[in-house]
Design an enzyme around this catalytic site. Structure first.
Site, PDB file in Angstrom:
ATOM      1  N   GLY B  13      20.585 -73.615 -24.833  1.00 10.17           N
ATOM      2  CA  GLY B  13      21.610 -74.120 -23.735  1.00 10.17           C
ATOM      3  C   GLY B  13      22.839 -74.978 -24.424  1.00 10.17           C
ATOM      4  O   GLY B  13      23.178 -74.941 -25.484  1.00 10.17           O
ATOM      5  N   LEU B  14      23.475 -75.950 -23.628  1.00 16.07           N
ATOM      6  CA  LEU B  14      24.648 -76.632 -24.051  1.00 16.07           C
ATOM      7  C   LEU B  14      24.253 -77.878 -24.944  1.00 16.07           C
ATOM      8  O   LEU B  14      24.240 -78.969 -24.267  1.00 16.07           O
ATOM      9  CB  LEU B  14      25.384 -76.961 -22.596  1.00 16.07           C
ATOM     10  CG  LEU B  14      26.868 -77.623 -23.113  1.00 16.07           C
ATOM     11  CD1 LEU B  14      27.891 -76.576 -24.042  1.00 16.07           C
ATOM     12  CD2 LEU B  14      27.491 -77.793 -21.649  1.00 16.07           C
ATOM     13  N   HIS B  15      23.658 -77.890 -25.825  1.00 15.97           N
ATOM     14  CA  HIS B  15      23.085 -78.904 -26.536  1.00 15.97           C
ATOM     15  C   HIS B  15      24.337 -79.460 -27.542  1.00 15.97           C
ATOM     16  O   HIS B  15      25.380 -79.465 -27.532  1.00 15.97           O
ATOM     17  CB  HIS B  15      21.996 -78.456 -27.564  1.00 15.97           C
ATOM     18  CG  HIS B  15      22.001 -77.597 -28.622  1.00 15.97           C
ATOM     19  ND1 HIS B  15      22.110 -77.908 -29.869  1.00 15.97           N
ATOM     20  CD2 HIS B  15      22.461 -76.286 -28.531  1.00 15.97           C
ATOM     21  CE1 HIS B  15      22.152 -76.796 -30.599  1.00 15.97           C
ATOM     22  NE2 HIS B  15      22.599 -75.765 -29.745  1.00 15.97           N
ATOM     23  N   ALA B  16      23.780 -80.622 -28.304  1.00 14.72           N
ATOM     24  CA  ALA B  16      24.837 -81.236 -29.177  1.00 14.72           C
ATOM     25  C   ALA B  16      25.963 -80.445 -29.862  1.00 14.72           C
ATOM     26  O   ALA B  16      27.190 -80.773 -29.639  1.00 14.72           O
ATOM     27  CB  ALA B  16      24.126 -82.222 -29.982  1.00 14.72           C
ATOM     28  N   ALA B  19      28.448 -78.423 -27.240  1.00 13.89           N
ATOM     29  CA  ALA B  19      28.853 -79.500 -26.709  1.00 13.89           C
ATOM     30  C   ALA B  19      30.117 -80.239 -27.316  1.00 13.89           C
ATOM     31  O   ALA B  19      31.219 -80.299 -26.858  1.00 13.89           O
ATOM     32  CB  ALA B  19      27.871 -80.395 -25.989  1.00 13.89           C
TER      33      ALA B  19
END
Lengths: 166, 85
Positions: B13-16, B19
């Site tokens: 997903g949209l992790h660190a 992002a």
């Protein structure tokens, strides 16, 4: 004291905001983190701790914005407006929550030293992950300087980053 | 105003990392850029808010772009999602 204002010189008001060590361990610059996401400063400036204990505590007085459901990271906003990301280990998102325990909820108010997360460092290392823990100031651009504190061995609550706000 | 919808393919997903890269990309443009997912909305230039969306693989995100350079930003961000997420 988080709200303490330091005053230097004649009316030259500056605020220095300290960020504390979330875990006991060895303090190192972000450049020593072997993941460019952190070492290149993509997420912001800060410092990293190579942890020697399993409990991770709040580095600021403030609010928990985000706790990743995987328990490997949390983001907080300090009372002074510093947005801090605590990221336990590298690529540990892939553990999908294994070996991590979450002790706070999103939106919760916390004080420096309140327990946030727990990680079974031995198990995480045994699975081949680096447990180095970057502490990042996500809104770096809003401050005039982010300075890593001196020191090598740190205990929970020791200042690891000083942020200059003009 | 320009917008597009994208379904996240990145397994985490949209992790660190993505992002952070998204914030950097969004910061290249003057337009106001928002990301919506799961009934929540975040400014694409604010890392802590983006991560707070908790966007996972398979989640649908809507990216809205509004401002003088919205056409250029639309192109850049649509490509960014395809390449990174």
């Amino acid at each position: 004291m988080g709200f303490f204002q330091n005053i230097f010189g004649n009316g030259n008001k500056e605020e220095i905001i300290p960020i504390c060590a979330p875990v006991a361990g060895k303090l190192v610059p972000l450049s020593e983190v072997s993941d460019p996401t952190f070492s290149d400063g993509i997420l912001g400036q800060g410092a990293a701790v190579i942890p020697t204990e399993n409990q991770f505590f709040s580095p600021v007085d403030g609010t928990v914005n985000t706790v990743f459901p995987t328990g490997h990271a949390a983001a907080l906003t300090s009372a002074e407006g510093v947005e801090v990301l605590l990221h336990i280990g590298l690529d540990t998102v892939k553990l999908n929550g294994k070996h991590f325990t979450i002790h706070v909820e999103e939106g919760q108010q916390v004080k420096k030293g309140d327990l946030l997360l727990e990680a079974d460092l031995e198990q995480i290392k045994a699975e081949g992950f680096d447990t180095i823990t970057p502490v990042i100031v996500c809104n770096t651009e809003e401050f005039s300087e982010i300075m890593m504190a001196r020191g090598n061995k740190v205990s929970v609550g020791d200042t690891i980053i000083n942020i200059r706000k003009e | 105003m320009r917008d597009f919808t994208y379904v996240i393919k990145d397994p985490v997903g949209l992790h660190a990392r993505p992002a952070g890269l998204l914030v950097k990309k969004a910061g290249e443009f003057a337009s106001r850029i928002t990301i919506e997912s799961g009934g929540k909305s975040a400014e694409a230039k604010k890392l802590i808010m983006l991560m707070g969306l908790g966007v996972k693989q398979g989640a649908e995100v809507v990216c809205r772009i509004e401002g003088e350079d919205e056409d250029a930003a639309y192109e850049a961000l649509a490509n960014f999602f395809k390449e990174n997420l």
